[in-house]
Design an enzyme around this catalytic site. Structure first.
Site, PDB file in Angstrom:
ATOM      1  N   GLU A 289    -103.468  45.185 -51.674  1.00 41.40           N
ATOM      2  CA  GLU A 289    -102.916  44.893 -52.878  1.00 41.40           C
ATOM      3  C   GLU A 289    -103.962  43.393 -53.974  1.00 41.40           C
ATOM      4  O   GLU A 289    -104.213  42.633 -52.804  1.00 41.40           O
ATOM      5  CB  GLU A 289    -101.490  43.776 -53.192  1.00 41.40           C
ATOM      6  CG  GLU A 289    -101.672  43.408 -54.300  1.00 41.40           C
ATOM      7  CD  GLU A 289    -101.303  43.855 -55.343  1.00 41.40           C
ATOM      8  OE1 GLU A 289    -102.057  43.305 -56.267  1.00 41.40           O
ATOM      9  OE2 GLU A 289    -100.805  45.603 -56.160  1.00 41.40           O
ATOM     10  N   ASP A 337    -100.778  53.513 -55.980  1.00 41.62           N
ATOM     11  CA  ASP A 337     -99.466  53.245 -57.351  1.00 41.62           C
ATOM     12  C   ASP A 337    -100.135  52.260 -57.825  1.00 41.62           C
ATOM     13  O   ASP A 337     -99.927  51.253 -58.503  1.00 41.62           O
ATOM     14  CB  ASP A 337     -98.132  52.710 -56.521  1.00 41.62           C
ATOM     15  CG  ASP A 337     -97.105  52.505 -58.180  1.00 41.62           C
ATOM     16  OD1 ASP A 337     -97.504  52.550 -58.843  1.00 41.62           O
ATOM     17  OD2 ASP A 337     -96.290  51.920 -57.094  1.00 41.62           O
ATOM     18  N   CYS A 363     -98.460  55.969 -63.735  1.00 44.44           N
ATOM     19  CA  CYS A 363     -97.672  55.418 -64.576  1.00 44.44           C
ATOM     20  C   CYS A 363     -98.426  55.341 -66.230  1.00 44.44           C
ATOM     21  O   CYS A 363     -98.126  55.250 -67.609  1.00 44.44           O
ATOM     22  CB  CYS A 363     -97.063  53.779 -65.693  1.00 44.44           C
ATOM     23  SG  CYS A 363     -98.704  51.802 -65.225  1.00 44.44           S
TER      24      CYS A 363
END
Length: 410
Positions: A289, A337, A363
């Site tokens: 991340e 993601d 998304c």
């Protein structure tokens, strides 16, 4: 002069589009509408011939509020439209895919929302901005927010009274956590001693789990934990969180299905462990991340949990420094993601490394389709795509997809 026009399709923002193009908010394909043209918009729109998919909006705030774009359309129409958005994005890249049924989160299930708040002469005004407007609409009967979140709006008003400016709008992010309300404020007055004391007193009086002001934690009565599988994680203030628990579980089920046989998983753009920690029930996971505070929270959640396999974390900018094939060779499944920009640089390395399976959560159908093309050209099969509609009544489209490597002869 009033003009009648026919809507031919919906745009990506949920507006009806007529030839011209002319954009008409809250109109549906096939409808004849009238109004006054203003540039490429139609003002004072009135429906002359309604679509069979038109329904009465369930929320009484819909006309003034900009929080939703598609409450005037039936659930079935919205689901099919969102699937078609994904199909069209993939078709533009020369890809066809099996589309699974849409999973839509129920009304009143949003566990997080950013409320606009402005001080007024008589107190404070809190709600959502009107469409393309700086006018704030109160949302006392919002059909999106979890009732516990809706009940917390007076907290946002109280914060504006203490630390807001009559000249500006504060953004107050309210998040439901296991320990109570988690609150993060942006756009308030600069923090000084008296304001910090007053905010601390308000946090205590309101029973807030945590209160952060411009990223600085002012008070924390209890860690505002979120449960990811067997682990409880306290994300940093304002950290990304899936919009609904229902939607999160649907995405997790899709990811788990793709990675079900994996023994070692790389979770890229891992956030605070939405997927990494549940996957650690059956596999070792390396979570990567960009924001170090999120990896710290993920690691602490893993260390406090029982019954999980090994989880390692790495703070790394995957846009500038994607994992390379030699690093990816250790994993038999990869989870992606990324934010709206997609994962172009990382997907290029995945195409070279060729891990057996990839679960991709997106998304943005356009950047997803771009990345899907790279994987398909590298020898992957796009097994299926599922739209997971956490953002009910909005034009936002989220999806989960499964890729597997095509072996020669199979």
């Amino acid at each position: 002069m009033t003009q009648e026009i026919t809507i031919i399709r919906l745009g990506h923002q949920g507006d009806g589009i007529a030839p011209g193009p002319i954009y008409v908010p809250r109109a549906l394909p096939g409808e004849v509408v009238s109004g006054t043209p203003e540039g490429d918009r139609l003002a004072d729109m009135r429906v002359v011939t309604p679509s069979p998919h038109r329904v009465a909006p369930p929320c009484r705030h819909y006309r003034a509020c900009g929080g939703c774009q598609l409450q005037h359309a039936s659930d079935g129409f919205v689901a099919e439209w969102k699937q078609e958005v994904v199909r069209a994005a993939l078709a533009a890249q020369g890809i066809e895919a099996v589309m699974r049924p849409v999973h839509t989160s129920p009304p009143r299930s949003r566990r997080r929302a950013t409320i606009a708040v402005r001080r007024t002469k008589k107190g404070a005004l809190a709600g959502f901005h009107g469409r393309a407007s700086d006018v704030i609409t109160e949302i006392s009967d919002c059909q999106l927010l979890d009732p516990a979140l809706l009940a917390a709006i007076p907290v946002a008003e109280a914060l504006a009274m203490l630390g807001g400016s009559r000249k500006g709008v504060m953004a107050v992010t309210l998040t439901l956590s296991d320990a109570g309300l988690d609150v993060a404020v942006r756009g308030g007055k600069p923090l000084d001693g008296p304001l910090e004391v007053a905010l601390g007193q308000l946090a205590e009086a309101q029973g807030l789990a945590r209160l952060a002001w411009e990223g600085e934690v002012i008070a924390m009565r209890h860690p505002p934990t979120q449960r990811f599988g067997k682990a409880a994680v306290a994300p940093p203030p304002g950290a990304f969180l899936q919009a609904t628990r229902d939607g999160e579980q649907a995405l997790l089920a899709a990811v788990r299905e793709t990675a079900r046989n994996a023994r070692r998983v790389a979770d890229l753009f891992a956030g605070c462990g939405t997927f990494a920690l549940p996957l650690a029930e059956t596999a070792e996971v390396h979570a990567v991340e960009g924001e170090a505070a999120m990896t710290v929270a993920l690691d602490q959640g893993w260390r406090r949990a029982a019954g999980l396999k090994r989880v390692t974390t790495e703070a790394r900018d995957l846009f500038r420094r994607p994992l390379l094939p030699d690093e990816l060779a250790a994993f038999d499944a990869v989870v992606l993601d990324p934010p709206r920009a997609g994962a172009e640089a990382q997907v290029a390395e995945l195409a070279r490394a060729k891990p057996p399976v990839i679960a991709y959560v997106s998304c943005n159908p356009v950047t997803f389709a771009r990345d899907a093309k790279t994987l398909v050209q590298a020898g992957y099969r796009l097994n299926w795509v599922q739209v997971v509609d956490q953002f009910r009544w909005s034009a936002h489209v989220e999806l989960a997809a499964s890729f597997s490597r095509v072996h020669i002869g199979g």
